[in-house]
Motif scaffolding. Structure first.
Motif, PDB file in Angstrom:
ATOM      1  N   ALA A   1      -3.805   6.947 -10.630  1.00 26.29           N
ATOM      2  CA  ALA A   1      -3.426   5.798  -9.803  1.00 26.29           C
ATOM      3  C   ALA A   1      -3.945   5.960  -8.376  1.00 26.29           C
ATOM      4  CB  ALA A   1      -1.912   5.646  -9.800  1.00 26.29           C
ATOM      5  N   ALA A   2      -3.809   7.193  -7.822  1.00 25.89           N
ATOM      6  CA  ALA A   2      -4.262   7.421  -6.448  1.00 25.89           C
ATOM      7  C   ALA A   2      -5.765   7.239  -6.333  1.00 25.89           C
ATOM      8  CB  ALA A   2      -3.863   8.825  -6.000  1.00 25.89           C
ATOM      9  N   GLN A   3      -6.525   7.713  -7.319  1.00 25.88           N
ATOM     10  CA  GLN A   3      -7.984   7.557  -7.256  1.00 25.88           C
ATOM     11  C   GLN A   3      -8.386   6.093  -7.388  1.00 25.88           C
ATOM     12  OE1 GLN A   3     -10.286   9.490 -10.332  1.00 25.88           O
ATOM     13  NE2 GLN A   3     -12.185   9.358  -9.166  1.00 25.88           N
ATOM     14  N   ALA A   4      -7.695   5.367  -8.265  1.00 24.65           N
ATOM     15  CA  ALA A   4      -8.017   3.944  -8.423  1.00 24.65           C
ATOM     16  C   ALA A   4      -7.764   3.181  -7.124  1.00 24.65           C
ATOM     17  CB  ALA A   4      -7.202   3.346  -9.564  1.00 24.65           C
ATOM     18  N   VAL A   5      -6.689   3.509  -6.444  1.00 20.53           N
ATOM     19  CA  VAL A   5      -6.404   2.881  -5.148  1.00 20.53           C
ATOM     20  C   VAL A   5      -7.447   3.297  -4.128  1.00 20.53           C
ATOM     21  CG1 VAL A   5      -4.749   2.758  -3.247  1.00 20.53           C
ATOM     22  CG2 VAL A   5      -3.924   2.672  -5.608  1.00 20.53           C
ATOM     23  N   ASP A   6      -7.774   4.580  -4.113  1.00 21.43           N
ATOM     24  CA  ASP A   6      -8.743   5.091  -3.142  1.00 21.43           C
ATOM     25  C   ASP A   6     -10.115   4.444  -3.312  1.00 21.43           C
ATOM     26  OD1 ASP A   6      -9.460   7.054  -1.042  1.00 21.43           O
ATOM     27  OD2 ASP A   6     -10.701   7.940  -2.612  1.00 21.43           O
ATOM     28  N   LEU A   7     -10.489   4.149  -4.557  1.00 28.43           N
ATOM     29  CA  LEU A   7     -11.784   3.512  -4.827  1.00 28.43           C
ATOM     30  C   LEU A   7     -11.763   2.016  -4.572  1.00 28.43           C
ATOM     31  CD1 LEU A   7     -12.744   5.375  -8.127  1.00 28.43           C
ATOM     32  CD2 LEU A   7     -13.777   5.692  -5.871  1.00 28.43           C
TER      33      LEU A   7
ATOM     34  N   SER B   1      -8.016   8.735   0.667  1.00 33.09           N
ATOM     35  CA  SER B   1      -7.664   8.154   1.959  1.00 33.09           C
ATOM     36  C   SER B   1      -6.174   8.299   2.224  1.00 33.09           C
ATOM     37  CB  SER B   1      -8.053   6.672   1.978  1.00 33.09           C
ATOM     38  OG  SER B   1      -7.252   5.950   1.047  1.00 33.09           O
ATOM     39  N   GLU B   2      -5.805   8.180   3.494  1.00 32.13           N
ATOM     40  CA  GLU B   2      -4.390   8.247   3.848  1.00 32.13           C
ATOM     41  C   GLU B   2      -3.618   7.103   3.203  1.00 32.13           C
ATOM     42  OE1 GLU B   2      -3.650   8.508   7.989  1.00 32.13           O
ATOM     43  OE2 GLU B   2      -4.856  10.317   8.289  1.00 32.13           O
ATOM     44  N   ASP B   3      -4.246   5.929   3.106  1.00 29.69           N
ATOM     45  CA  ASP B   3      -3.566   4.784   2.496  1.00 29.69           C
ATOM     46  C   ASP B   3      -3.310   5.032   1.018  1.00 29.69           C
ATOM     47  OD1 ASP B   3      -2.639   1.929   2.458  1.00 29.69           O
ATOM     48  OD2 ASP B   3      -4.343   1.752   1.075  1.00 29.69           O
ATOM     49  N   ALA B   4      -4.300   5.560   0.308  1.00 26.32           N
ATOM     50  CA  ALA B   4      -4.116   5.854  -1.110  1.00 26.32           C
ATOM     51  C   ALA B   4      -3.010   6.894  -1.304  1.00 26.32           C
ATOM     52  CB  ALA B   4      -5.421   6.362  -1.722  1.00 26.32           C
ATOM     53  N   ALA B   5      -2.985   7.918  -0.436  1.00 24.26           N
ATOM     54  CA  ALA B   5      -1.949   8.940  -0.534  1.00 24.26           C
ATOM     55  C   ALA B   5      -0.570   8.339  -0.253  1.00 24.26           C
ATOM     56  CB  ALA B   5      -2.246  10.084   0.438  1.00 24.26           C
ATOM     57  N   ALA B   6      -0.498   7.435   0.743  1.00 22.29           N
ATOM     58  CA  ALA B   6       0.786   6.816   1.081  1.00 22.29           C
ATOM     59  C   ALA B   6       1.292   5.944  -0.070  1.00 22.29           C
ATOM     60  CB  ALA B   6       0.640   5.987   2.356  1.00 22.29           C
ATOM     61  N   GLN B   7       0.406   5.177  -0.686  1.00 28.28           N
ATOM     62  CA  GLN B   7       0.824   4.350  -1.820  1.00 28.28           C
ATOM     63  C   GLN B   7       1.261   5.223  -3.003  1.00 28.28           C
ATOM     64  OE1 GLN B   7      -1.342   0.731  -2.884  1.00 28.28           O
ATOM     65  NE2 GLN B   7      -2.619   0.941  -1.028  1.00 28.28           N
ATOM     66  N   ALA B   8       0.566   6.349  -3.205  1.00 24.49           N
ATOM     67  CA  ALA B   8       0.944   7.255  -4.290  1.00 24.49           C
ATOM     68  C   ALA B   8       2.326   7.852  -4.030  1.00 24.49           C
ATOM     69  CB  ALA B   8      -0.101   8.359  -4.435  1.00 24.49           C
TER      70      ALA B   8
ATOM     71  N   ASN C   1      -4.458  -1.901  -6.027  1.00 26.28           N
ATOM     72  CA  ASN C   1      -3.437  -1.381  -5.118  1.00 26.28           C
ATOM     73  C   ASN C   1      -2.153  -1.242  -5.919  1.00 26.28           C
ATOM     74  OD1 ASN C   1      -1.987  -3.911  -5.094  1.00 26.28           O
ATOM     75  ND2 ASN C   1      -3.477  -4.668  -3.598  1.00 26.28           N
ATOM     76  N   SER C   2      -1.105  -0.801  -5.279  1.00 28.10           N
ATOM     77  CA  SER C   2       0.127  -0.516  -6.014  1.00 28.10           C
ATOM     78  C   SER C   2       0.724  -1.757  -6.677  1.00 28.10           C
ATOM     79  CB  SER C   2       1.168   0.130  -5.096  1.00 28.10           C
ATOM     80  OG  SER C   2       1.490  -0.745  -4.021  1.00 28.10           O
ATOM     81  N   GLU C   3       0.352  -2.974  -6.210  1.00 32.19           N
ATOM     82  CA  GLU C   3       0.921  -4.197  -6.768  1.00 32.19           C
ATOM     83  C   GLU C   3      -0.005  -4.884  -7.772  1.00 32.19           C
ATOM     84  OE1 GLU C   3       4.029  -4.934  -6.212  1.00 32.19           O
ATOM     85  OE2 GLU C   3       4.136  -3.177  -4.894  1.00 32.19           O
ATOM     86  N   THR C   4      -1.177  -4.339  -7.987  1.00 33.38           N
ATOM     87  CA  THR C   4      -2.113  -4.944  -8.944  1.00 33.38           C
ATOM     88  C   THR C   4      -1.529  -4.908 -10.351  1.00 33.38           C
ATOM     89  OG1 THR C   4      -3.996  -4.238  -7.601  1.00 33.38           O
ATOM     90  CG2 THR C   4      -4.442  -4.807  -9.902  1.00 33.38           C
TER      91      THR C   4
ATOM     92  N   LEU D   1       2.221  -4.801 -16.237  1.00 27.61           N
ATOM     93  CA  LEU D   1       2.932  -3.997 -15.225  1.00 27.61           C
ATOM     94  C   LEU D   1       2.069  -3.867 -13.980  1.00 27.61           C
ATOM     95  CD1 LEU D   1       4.274  -0.990 -17.351  1.00 27.61           C
ATOM     96  CD2 LEU D   1       5.615  -2.929 -16.507  1.00 27.61           C
ATOM     97  N   SER D   2       2.742  -3.745 -12.839  1.00 29.15           N
ATOM     98  CA  SER D   2       2.014  -3.384 -11.628  1.00 29.15           C
ATOM     99  C   SER D   2       1.613  -1.915 -11.727  1.00 29.15           C
ATOM    100  CB  SER D   2       2.879  -3.620 -10.387  1.00 29.15           C
ATOM    101  OG  SER D   2       3.967  -2.697 -10.374  1.00 29.15           O
ATOM    102  N   VAL D   3       0.665  -1.506 -10.895  1.00 25.84           N
ATOM    103  CA  VAL D   3       0.234  -0.101 -10.910  1.00 25.84           C
ATOM    104  C   VAL D   3       1.420   0.806 -10.608  1.00 25.84           C
ATOM    105  CG1 VAL D   3      -1.215   1.614  -9.758  1.00 25.84           C
ATOM    106  CG2 VAL D   3      -2.151  -0.643 -10.323  1.00 25.84           C
ATOM    107  N   ALA D   4       2.275   0.401  -9.657  1.00 26.42           N
ATOM    108  CA  ALA D   4       3.452   1.199  -9.332  1.00 26.42           C
ATOM    109  C   ALA D   4       4.372   1.322 -10.536  1.00 26.42           C
ATOM    110  CB  ALA D   4       4.194   0.595  -8.142  1.00 26.42           C
ATOM    111  N   ASP D   5       4.558   0.210 -11.258  1.00 27.92           N
ATOM    112  CA  ASP D   5       5.439   0.246 -12.430  1.00 27.92           C
ATOM    113  C   ASP D   5       4.819   1.014 -13.600  1.00 27.92           C
ATOM    114  OD1 ASP D   5       7.520  -1.062 -11.230  1.00 27.92           O
ATOM    115  OD2 ASP D   5       6.821  -3.069 -11.827  1.00 27.92           O
ATOM    116  N   ILE D   6       3.497   1.077 -13.643  1.00 30.39           N
ATOM    117  CA  ILE D   6       2.853   1.928 -14.652  1.00 30.39           C
ATOM    118  C   ILE D   6       3.277   3.387 -14.443  1.00 30.39           C
ATOM    119  CG2 ILE D   6       0.607   2.935 -15.284  1.00 30.39           C
ATOM    120  CD1 ILE D   6      -0.603   0.166 -14.966  1.00 30.39           C
ATOM    121  N   ILE D   7       3.340   3.795 -13.187  1.00 34.64           N
ATOM    122  CA  ILE D   7       3.783   5.166 -12.887  1.00 34.64           C
ATOM    123  C   ILE D   7       5.275   5.312 -13.144  1.00 34.64           C
ATOM    124  CG2 ILE D   7       3.949   6.919 -11.092  1.00 34.64           C
ATOM    125  CD1 ILE D   7       1.102   6.352 -12.102  1.00 34.64           C
TER     126      ILE D   7
END
Length: 596
Positions: free
Chosen positions: A322-328, A471-478, A332-335, A361-367
């Protein structure tokens, strides 16, 4: 040589002219010649006597010196050594924790040996020795004492009480040799980190202490180097945190009926390992022998599960996907991702735990829901090549660099062919086997804002951040996703009042030695970070083959086994780490605030 004539003509003529007797001159010259010859002979004799005297003096001096050396020396058992002729180095530095508390030090003790030719009563000595040391072989000892041997080791280390008991036997052929031994005053605490020490080159008056495992072997040269002035080796471990972690993990392992367990607590900025536990363990003061050939090393107490054990760590890997997908920038967490079935990669179906179907599911809910299909579809967007690059940057392809000698044996197991199927299965933690220490380093990168940090067992003076891996954003979303797993997902038992915990569960079937997977044996893992809003530490807890009865059913998943153990551990160690709980006061009822 020119001789003076006995009858010199000049003197004869003069004597005759003066009326003297010439024969007197001849006799006088003859006497003088004899005196000169005698003096020369005496000088030659004295020279010869002097040379002979010096020779005998040197010979007798050498003999006396040798006899004196033999009289004052002790018998030495011959030992093989690659450093022939070198002296025995007795100095070894202490090992201390991050606060300077002793983990390993030296202790003066004695060895016990025998010189059978000097023994008065070998049979009686054998009987008394067997009473003092019941593990001795009576028949073998009697054979050694009454045979042709001139030297016999009896015990390499004895206690003061045992020394006194042997002294009371009173046999002059029983002798003691001073030596130093390695002492671990905390017993089995941090046993796998310490490893242990043994004797190298040995004599009856000294013994060389060398490291045989753990940091004792890793830093053997440093610990034995006199140039260091006896400065101790300072580790990153915290003695009190280590003790609390071991106590909780041991209780959790027994409660969950697991055959083994391990935990790693790591500072996310410095990489310092504050505690590392592997169970079952051992006492390095009495280190057991390695298992025999053909024996499964993973069941040995010497096996360090934290760095040597490589396991498929299951769904704990989903957050990396999930973090790599966001970083690329793929999501995002709501996709929203469609996780509906069926999903097949070639002829292999990709299913969910208990055959669930989560739908969209959203990416966050997948996790949060730990969806295999959702993570797999993210991995397919990432692709095999980029997935490998990311995992390599997280250190998942090489043994961890932590300074424990056994860590070099923790080589991750990768698929020989990394195709679409491997890309999908590895995205949710199957098909790639790594150690809990690898997982700790990976989660630390998420916790510290996206920088890889190398795990270390040595005390550091500040942050040791490495290359940026996301990225810091990807880490924060993770991190936000991991927090939601605890508040709303499979790790609800991991919540600790006052300390926000984020983390991910992982339950992986254990592979069989000859292929395939067991149906009822799993590796259960919880990878956590706390406090979730500003993580300082990562905690990994892994249980080997846990099983517990809860609500009338047998439970093996990490949410029921590893998570509550980790929650209990965080509650115990967070105050020891100096973290203050963030407590929200309850609303006071029955009181109305009014203005004056």
């Amino acid at each position: 040589m020119i001789r003076t004539p006995l009858r010199p003509l000049a003197r004869i003529l003069t004597a005759r002219a003066n009326g003297e007797n010439p024969d007197v001159i001849e006799r006088e010259n003859l006497r003088q010649r004899h005196a000169e010859m005698q003096a020369a002979s005496r000088q030659r004799a004295e020279g010869r006597l002097l040379v002979l005297g010096v020779f005998f003096l040197v010979a007798f001096t050498a003999i006396a010196v040798r006899m004196g050396a033999l009289a004052t020396s002790e018998a030495v058992e011959p030992v093989a050594s690659t450093a022939g002729g070198s002296g025995i180095a007795m100095q070894r530095a202490d090992i201390v924790d991050r606060k300077g508390r002793i983990l390993a030090t030296n202790f003066e003790t004695h060895s016990l040996y025998a010189q059978p030719p000097q023994m008065v009563d070998p049979e009686g000595a054998v009987e008394r020795l067997v009473e003092i040391f019941p593990d001795l072989d009576r028949d073998r000892l009697l054979e050694d004492f009454t045979g042709k041997r001139k030297f016999v080791w009896i015990k390499k280390k004895i206690s003061p009480e045992q020394k006194q008991a042997v002294h009371d036997i009173g046999d002059p052929g029983l002798l003691f040799g001073p030596r130093e031994m390695r002492l671990y005053p905390n017993g089995s605490l941090a046993a796998h980190v310490m490893g242990g020490a043994g004797f190298g080159k040995e004599g009856v008056t000294a013994a060389e202490v060398i490291g045989v495992a753990g940091v004792e072997k890793q830093f053997d040269d440093y610990l034995r180097d006199p140039a260091n002035g006896g400065r101790p080796l300072q580790l990153s471990l915290d003695l009190t945190v280590q003790a609390a972690s071991e106590q909780v993990l041991l209780g959790g392992m027994k409660l969950m009926n697991a055959k083994g367990a391990t935990s790693v607590l790591m500072d996310v900025y410095t990489g310092e390992v504050i505690s590392v536990v592997s169970l079952p363990d051992f006492d390095p003061n009495d280190r057991p022998r390695p298992p025999t050939s053909g024996f499964d090393p993973s069941v040995s107490p010497l096996f360090n599960r934290a760095v040597q054990g490589v396991y498929e760590l299951g769904s704990t890997f989903k957050i990396f996907t999930a973090a790599q997908a966001v970083d690329l920038g793929l999501v995002n967490s709501e996709t929203i991702i469609d996780t509906s079935g069926p999903m097949r990669i070639g002829r292999f179906p990709i299913g969910e735990f208990n055959n669930k179907n989560y739908g969209k599911l959203s990416v966050a809910d997948i996790i949060v829901n730990s969806s295999n299909r959702g993570t797999g579809r993210l991995a397919l967007q990432i692709g095999a090549e980029r997935q490998q690059q990311f995992l390599r940057a997280l250190g998942m392809f090489d043994p961890t660099p932590i300074e424990i000698v056994e860590a070099s044996g923790g080589q991750p197991l990768k698929p020989k062919k990394w195709g679409e199927l491997s890309t999908v299965t590895i995205s949710y933690g199957h098909g790639l086997s790594t150690s809990p220490m690898h997982l700790a380093a990976g989660y630390a990168a998420i916790a510290n804002g996206g920088r890889y940090v190398s795990p270390t067992i040595l005390r550091q003076t500040g942050p040791q951040l490495g290359d940026r891996v996301m990225s810091e954003d990807a880490a924060a979303q993770a991190r936000a996703m991991l927090r939601k797993v605890v508040t709303s997902g499979t790790a609800s038992f991991g919540e600790v009042p006052g300390y926000q915990v984020g983390g991910k569960t992982g339950t992986a079937d254990k592979p069989k030695p000859r292929g395939g997977y067991y149906e009822s044996k799993v590796i259960a893992t919880f990878a956590a970070m706390f406090p979730a809003h500003d993580p300082k530490y990562v905690l990994i807890v892994t249980l080997d083959e846990p099983s517990v009865i809860a609500h009338g059913e047998e439970r093996r998943t990490a949410g029921w086994t590893a998570v509550p153990v980790a929650g209990e551990m965080i509650g115990r160690i967070a105050p020891l780490l100096g973290l203050r709980p963030q407590v929200e006061p309850d609303q006071i009822t029955g009181i109305t605030l009014t203005s004056n």
